[in-house]
Design a protein around this motif. Sequence first.
Motif: not given
Lengths: 251, 287, 318
Positions: C129-134, C136-137, C139-141, C183, C246-247, C250
């Motif tokens: 799973i890409p860093s950016v998806v982590y 998003v998760w 931020m949302l959860a 995680v 990073t992402l 961040l």
Amino acid sequence: MNTHIQVNNLNAWYGKQPALKEINIEIPKNQITVIMGPSGCGKTTLLKTFNRFLELNDGAKITGEVLVNGQDIYQPDVDVTEVRKRIGLLAQRPYPLPMSIYDNVAYGMNIHRMKKDRLGYKASVKHYLELAGLWDEVQKRLHEPATGLSIGQQQRLCLARGLAVEPEVILGDEPTSALDPISSQHIEKKLLELKSQYTTVIVTHTLRQAKRLADHVIFMYMGEVVEAGPARNVFTNPQQERTRQYLEGLF
Amino acid sequence: MKMNRFHRRHITESIAKGAMLLSFLIMAGSLGLILWTVLYKGLPALTWEMISQTPKGGFYLGKEGGILNAIIGSLYLASGGTLIALALSLPMALYLETYLGKSSWGRWVRLSLDVLWGIPSIVYGAFGFTLMLALGMRASLLGGIIVLALLELPIMVRAMDEVIRRMPVDLEHAALALGSTKLEVATRIVLRQMLPGIVTAVLLAFGRGIGDAASVLFTAGYTDNIPGSLLRPAASLPLAVFFQLGTPFPEVQARAYASALILTIIVLAISLGSRWLAAKAGKFTLK
Amino acid sequence: MEKPIPLFSPITPAAVSRRRADSFANRAFFMITLIPVALIFIITIALFLRFLPILREHSLWELVSGVTWKPNKGEFGFLPFIAGTFWVTALGVALAVPPCILTALYLSEYARATTRTLMKPLLDLLAAIPSVVYGVWGMLAIVPLVGDVLRPILNRYLGFIPLFASNQPTGFSILAGAIVLAVMIAPFIIAITYEVLATIPQGLRQASLGIGATQWQTIRYVVLPQVLPAIIAGIVLGASRALGETLAVLMVVGNIPQMPNSIFDAGYPLPALIANNYGEMMSIPLYDAALLGAAFILLVIILFFNILSTIVLQRVLK
């Protein structure tokens, strides 16, 4: 005796551990020579010096000469691939190459560019599979993976594969030890049939197999050759005490 | 002998076992939670328009358009990077096994690959940026491809090396015994035997490449157009997610979730697909 | 009379060309293996050279111990960012290690074969799973979880400890960054630990079980002591991954250049600093040297941990 391989003052070490000490022997042409002796005596090591396989072990060192048809195969200008082409090896366990049955046999001819066209390869593949006694069993599935064969069939495939590069010598490193009795018998029969065309050197640890196959015997113990000579002489009238003990099953 | 369940050591045993099971469930649960979050938030905003159009005017204010630029950009970047990495990894992995074996140079190369593998993508990005400054290059598809290639290289070689090293040495010997040169052993035997491993390694690296943001941030830039040349900037999916999330508009943020979903689907499809492909490629290999 | 026997020398054209191809490949392949070894040095040197201009104006100590970050005024204090990196990583690793070790132990010592075969793809997926998806998760959860649940509760009952005190309005914090990191590095640590545990011969376990030890006792007194150095090396390796993430970090960590006091404070790790400001770095004097210098500092820290733990692990796993 028509000598094919002559070994002069051969010594070998694994690291600092001596493995072969002052070996001087002659292997007769177009006969079966059996190297026997208790495990760890250096049989396989000696065999591996004949096709320069010993140098694949890290830290193995070797001095002396191995003359094949009078030429020392350890001279620097000798092409090691040429040596291994002309001195074939049947390993302890069959390792089919990761390709089809057909390609397994064609592989060696292919790398050495021995045939001119597809027909040439096709005919030779058939010829050598027949020679190894495998043709009837596999002719309908030549292009299936070789790993699908039984282990006995795989060993005969390895024999065909080795014969296909037209060697002068066949080395066998306990070639039947991984096989069931019927498959073993198959291989032994083949080796006996082929001996008129090939010089054969077999390492074995079973005395009975040695007696069935040998024209010529080399008995080794602790890295040394204790006794060597025609099979009939060695088996019936050993000159050395150690040989006699071994033949009587004392160790 | 009757077992005393309340003896101290049996209680410890039960506690330890319970803690382990719980940890395992937390791990499995996190994966489920991540997938569920992305799906739940991303699915409502996912439309055909999203994946079939490039951004139109006012896209980042919530107007029309899609992220085709980023999807194509990411595919270009990751494919280019993967191809270059493969061209270097394959000979390297074969050389490590067939020629170097356990030699000390082989150990140095493996150590440096492991170290490279640990260098974070932001550092690769910063390095790529200094490289491009030195060469007078602008942020471009080519820059992104080169940096991704460097990033993927250690991942790929390591993955291949792991497979090659599990290959029985006798198989190599079988080929050598027929008079093969090392090159022939490498290209005809080892290569075939490790084909499933290569497939896995390539797809693993591709997945890393397509998901990586920090390295392309510096080197590939971002654009609303589909890149027409190697020297033009290229958009990428992770950055599309990132930039859309950065706007204050809920419609655009919803699209960021949808973009994240698209990225996740691509990456998971690659991960699962590699298993299937590897199994297919393994038809002739010795198990 | 037999026909003359050819010498064992490459005399046929085919043999000669095969031999040439082999020695050419040998050299070409060797050149390729120079790439990874050289690349480490090239990256380090290139970043250091870009860092140099600012080192001419400020000493290294001044930079890494300075707490003010005002690029417009020429003040470049890295300490808040180094501290942010350290806090997020340390907390992330602390959160990840216990469940990871326990999971790896469960898989290698207790789990049935079917669970084990399921776990491998599961870990691969988590790692894929890409860093950016982590992010998003996160931020949302995770941010809401930290902001609305953990912060009020911990603040209320443990607020007297500065570490848990909070006057932040949101969940964008060190803790949120640490949870996401935990995680993210979990599959990595689990995989290494599992691999290390697999090096222990089965006979050793049976020897302990055979004299009546429970499984936990076997793990505690026989298995773990054997592999502890390797497991620690694996954890350090995981930590060095976390340092550079990073992402995902961040997106949830708040990005305020301050010295954090509590896990609910916002932090600003080095990678986030670089990623957030790369756009303007050419517009302010020395800003580019400062940011690429940040990358250099990050690289040096990671190389140190990385080389050390890799050497330990290579010994065990080979």
